[in-house]
Enzyme design. Structure first.
Site, PDB file in Angstrom:
ATOM      1  N   THR A 124      26.136   2.820  84.156  1.00 63.39           N
ATOM      2  CA  THR A 124      26.760   4.183  83.695  1.00 63.39           C
ATOM      3  C   THR A 124      28.073   4.318  84.337  1.00 63.39           C
ATOM      4  OG1 THR A 124      24.542   4.577  85.958  1.00 63.39           O
ATOM      5  CG2 THR A 124      25.925   5.682  85.346  1.00 63.39           C
ATOM      6  N   LYS A 140      30.588   8.143  91.608  1.00 66.04           N
ATOM      7  CA  LYS A 140      30.994   7.303  91.111  1.00 66.04           C
ATOM      8  C   LYS A 140      30.447   8.683  89.249  1.00 66.04           C
ATOM      9  CE  LYS A 140      29.185   4.125  89.258  1.00 66.04           C
ATOM     10  NZ  LYS A 140      27.974   3.789  87.698  1.00 66.04           N
ATOM     11  N   LYS A 183      22.521  10.119  80.469  1.00 63.86           N
ATOM     12  CA  LYS A 183      22.364   9.387  81.640  1.00 63.86           C
ATOM     13  C   LYS A 183      23.707  10.567  83.195  1.00 63.86           C
ATOM     14  CE  LYS A 183      21.907   6.254  85.177  1.00 63.86           C
ATOM     15  NZ  LYS A 183      20.161   6.686  86.372  1.00 63.86           N
TER      16      LYS A 183
HETATM   17  P1  NAP Z   1      25.770  -3.301  92.337  1.00 59.16           P
HETATM   18  O1  NAP Z   1      24.403  -3.692  92.981  1.00 59.16           O
HETATM   19  O2  NAP Z   1      26.533  -2.733  93.056  1.00 59.16           O
HETATM   20  O3  NAP Z   1      25.674  -4.823  90.921  1.00 59.16           O
HETATM   21  C1  NAP Z   1      27.504  -3.634  90.308  1.00 59.16           C
HETATM   22  C2  NAP Z   1      27.711  -5.541  89.155  1.00 59.16           C
HETATM   23  O4  NAP Z   1      28.449  -5.450  88.832  1.00 59.16           O
HETATM   24  C3  NAP Z   1      27.570  -6.679  90.148  1.00 59.16           C
HETATM   25  O5  NAP Z   1      27.248  -7.858  89.374  1.00 59.16           O
HETATM   26  C4  NAP Z   1      29.484  -7.010  90.479  1.00 59.16           C
HETATM   27  O6  NAP Z   1      29.123  -8.774  90.349  1.00 59.16           O
HETATM   28  C5  NAP Z   1      29.414  -6.523  88.951  1.00 59.16           C
HETATM   29  N1  NAP Z   1      31.190  -6.226  88.967  1.00 59.16           N
HETATM   30  C6  NAP Z   1      31.967  -5.049  89.625  1.00 59.16           C
HETATM   31  N2  NAP Z   1      32.869  -4.994  89.184  1.00 59.16           N
HETATM   32  C7  NAP Z   1      32.771  -6.608  88.776  1.00 59.16           C
HETATM   33  C8  NAP Z   1      34.391  -7.092  87.952  1.00 59.16           C
HETATM   34  N3  NAP Z   1      35.172  -6.411  88.045  1.00 59.16           N
HETATM   35  N4  NAP Z   1      33.684  -7.742  86.551  1.00 59.16           N
HETATM   36  C9  NAP Z   1      32.851  -8.278  86.703  1.00 59.16           C
HETATM   37  N5  NAP Z   1      31.623  -8.298  87.593  1.00 59.16           N
HETATM   38  C10 NAP Z   1      31.588  -6.727  87.845  1.00 59.16           C
HETATM   39  O7  NAP Z   1      24.954  -2.129  91.192  1.00 59.16           O
HETATM   40  P2  NAP Z   1      23.736  -2.153  90.458  1.00 59.16           P
HETATM   41  O8  NAP Z   1      23.032  -1.155  91.234  1.00 59.16           O
HETATM   42  O9  NAP Z   1      22.998  -2.993  89.959  1.00 59.16           O
HETATM   43  O10 NAP Z   1      24.130  -1.057  89.351  1.00 59.16           O
HETATM   44  C11 NAP Z   1      24.793  -1.625  88.328  1.00 59.16           C
HETATM   45  C12 NAP Z   1      25.086  -0.130  87.505  1.00 59.16           C
HETATM   46  O11 NAP Z   1      24.204   0.449  87.176  1.00 59.16           O
HETATM   47  C13 NAP Z   1      25.880   0.588  88.068  1.00 59.16           C
HETATM   48  O12 NAP Z   1      26.725   1.218  86.973  1.00 59.16           O
HETATM   49  C14 NAP Z   1      25.027   1.972  88.699  1.00 59.16           C
HETATM   50  O13 NAP Z   1      25.753   3.221  88.510  1.00 59.16           O
HETATM   51  C15 NAP Z   1      23.893   1.527  87.353  1.00 59.16           C
HETATM   52  N6  NAP Z   1      22.559   2.371  87.873  1.00 59.16           N
HETATM   53  C16 NAP Z   1      22.275   1.717  88.831  1.00 59.16           C
HETATM   54  C17 NAP Z   1      21.169   2.074  89.424  1.00 59.16           C
HETATM   55  C18 NAP Z   1      20.308   1.875  91.043  1.00 59.16           C
HETATM   56  O14 NAP Z   1      19.833   2.771  91.189  1.00 59.16           O
HETATM   57  N7  NAP Z   1      20.462   0.788  91.841  1.00 59.16           N
HETATM   58  C19 NAP Z   1      19.687   2.918  88.230  1.00 59.16           C
HETATM   59  C20 NAP Z   1      20.173   3.030  87.066  1.00 59.16           C
HETATM   60  C21 NAP Z   1      21.413   2.691  87.125  1.00 59.16           C
HETATM   61  P3  NAP Z   1      29.356  -8.695  92.175  1.00 59.16           P
HETATM   62  O15 NAP Z   1      28.470  -9.252  92.182  1.00 59.16           O
HETATM   63  O16 NAP Z   1      30.808 -10.223  92.092  1.00 59.16           O
HETATM   64  O17 NAP Z   1      30.358  -8.068  93.159  1.00 59.16           O
END
Ligand code: NAP
Length: 288
Positions: free
Chosen positions: A95, A240, A171
């Site tokens: 996102t 964010k 989104k």
């Molecule tokens: P999350 O659990 O915090 O996962 C974030 C991912 O990004 C992890 O794999 C992390 O790696 C990686 N990352 C962060 N900084 C990085 C960097 N500099 N280089 C490489 N990898 C990096 O978040 P999530 O909930 O899965 O969400 C991921 C995205 O989907 C976000 O944009 C969020 O807004 C969106 N989203 C989330 C949901 C939800 O309900 N959770 C729903 C729809 C959309 P590490 O493991 O090494 O930290």
């Protein structure tokens, strides 16, 4: 087809597991190697670097925290874009804001990579159950190439518009409503309790009224217990998203009175240490 999935957080890990149900050869990578453990006994290939993961890929899906993560991994000098095959596709499911998507799309084009933005609606359980909805912006043929794989990770892939950034635009709207609805529900419950109304009754009854968003019924148990450690959507990502929506509004000269206030409420909650709790923790923050 060879498909790579980069970013195995809450959402990406579940999406990549579902992607294994397709007939593609799937390679996964995550910055912290521990996140690849659940793939050890699967058919997934586990890459030790992102550039290695993508070198043969026809399609690369990314699911990363925020624009800064996308920049660091994909478009920085020597980043993943420079390691991809010419003509390959990059579908960014993170996102991010529309103007950011447009700029990385231009960067991808310079590298001979076809780009779509394809953020998802649906949280952890929808990701696990293959029930996500993809909002896609970009060239129709590129979206069509990704559609069979998105429909393994989700239930639908919607073409929102031919320009890159249109998926991100939709989104932004969904999440800014989600954030504000959570705050509205939370404040209402706090006032109800102050007026001496029974909390159990409020939490059971209000989410079923047509005046409030239905997702609130999934937040009531944590609101009652005060335990927001079962994280579906981290609060820091909600902060964010509201920030990016208000940034987009600024770029377009559109006032967003309530969204700006909501953004600062989530920023306050994050500053008080609630960033990695579920975003429903805003209820606890407002109580304090
Ligand atoms: P999350 O659990 O915090 O996962 C974030 C991912 O990004 C992890 O794999 C992390 O790696 C990686 N990352 C962060 N900084 C990085 C960097 N500099 N280089 C490489 N990898 C990096 O978040 P999530 O909930 O899965 O969400 C991921 C995205 O989907 C976000 O944009 C969020 O807004 C969106 N989203 C989330 C949901 C939800 O309900 N959770 C729903 C729809 C959309 P590490 O493991 O090494 O930290």
């Amino acid at each position: 087809m060879k498909i790579s999935f980069l970013g195995l957080g809450i959402m990406g890990s579940r999406m990549a597991h579902n992607l294994l149900k397709s007939n593609a050869e799937v390679t996964v990578w995550n910055r912290s190697a521990s996140a690849t453990e659940t793939f050890h006994n699967t058919e997934a290939l586990i890459a030790t670097s992102a550039n290695e993961a993508v070198s043969e890929a026809d399609i690369v899906f990314t699911m990363l925290s925020n624009p800064e993560a996308v920049t660091a991994l994909m478009t920085s000098t020597g980043g993943v874009l420079s390691a991809m095959k010419k003509g390959a596709i990059w579908a960014d499911c993170s996102t991010v804001n529309p103007s950011f998507s447009a700029s990385v799309g231009e960067e991808a084009e310079k590298h001979g990579i076809r780009f779509i933005d394809s953020p998802v609606a649906g949280s952890k359980m929808a990701g696990q159950n293959g029930e996500l909805v993809f909002f896609c912006g970009g060239d129709e043929a590129t979206i069509e190439s990704c559609r069979p794989y998105m429909e393994v990770m989700g239930k639908k892939a919607m073409s929102i518009g031919p320009e890159v950034g249109k998926g991100a635009s939709l989104k932004m709207l969904v999440n800014v409503m989600l954030a504000q609805s959570m705050v509205v529900f939370s404040e209402t419950i706090h006032l109800g309790k102050q007026m001496g109304l029974n909390e159990d009754m409020l939490l059971a009854m209000l989410p079923n009224l047509p005046v409030i968003a239905p997702f609130t019924q999934h937040k009531t148990a944590a609101m009652k217990s005060g335990d927001h450690s079962d994280v579906h959507f981290p609060l820091e990502h909600m902060q964010k998203d509201v920030h990016l929506a208000t940034l987009t509004a600024y770029e377009l000269g559109q006032p967003m009175y309530l969204a700006n206030l909501t953004k600062d409420l989530f920023a306050g909650a994050k500053a008080s240490g609630m960033g990695r709790m579920d975003f429903g923790a805003i209820h606890k923050f407002l109580e304090n």
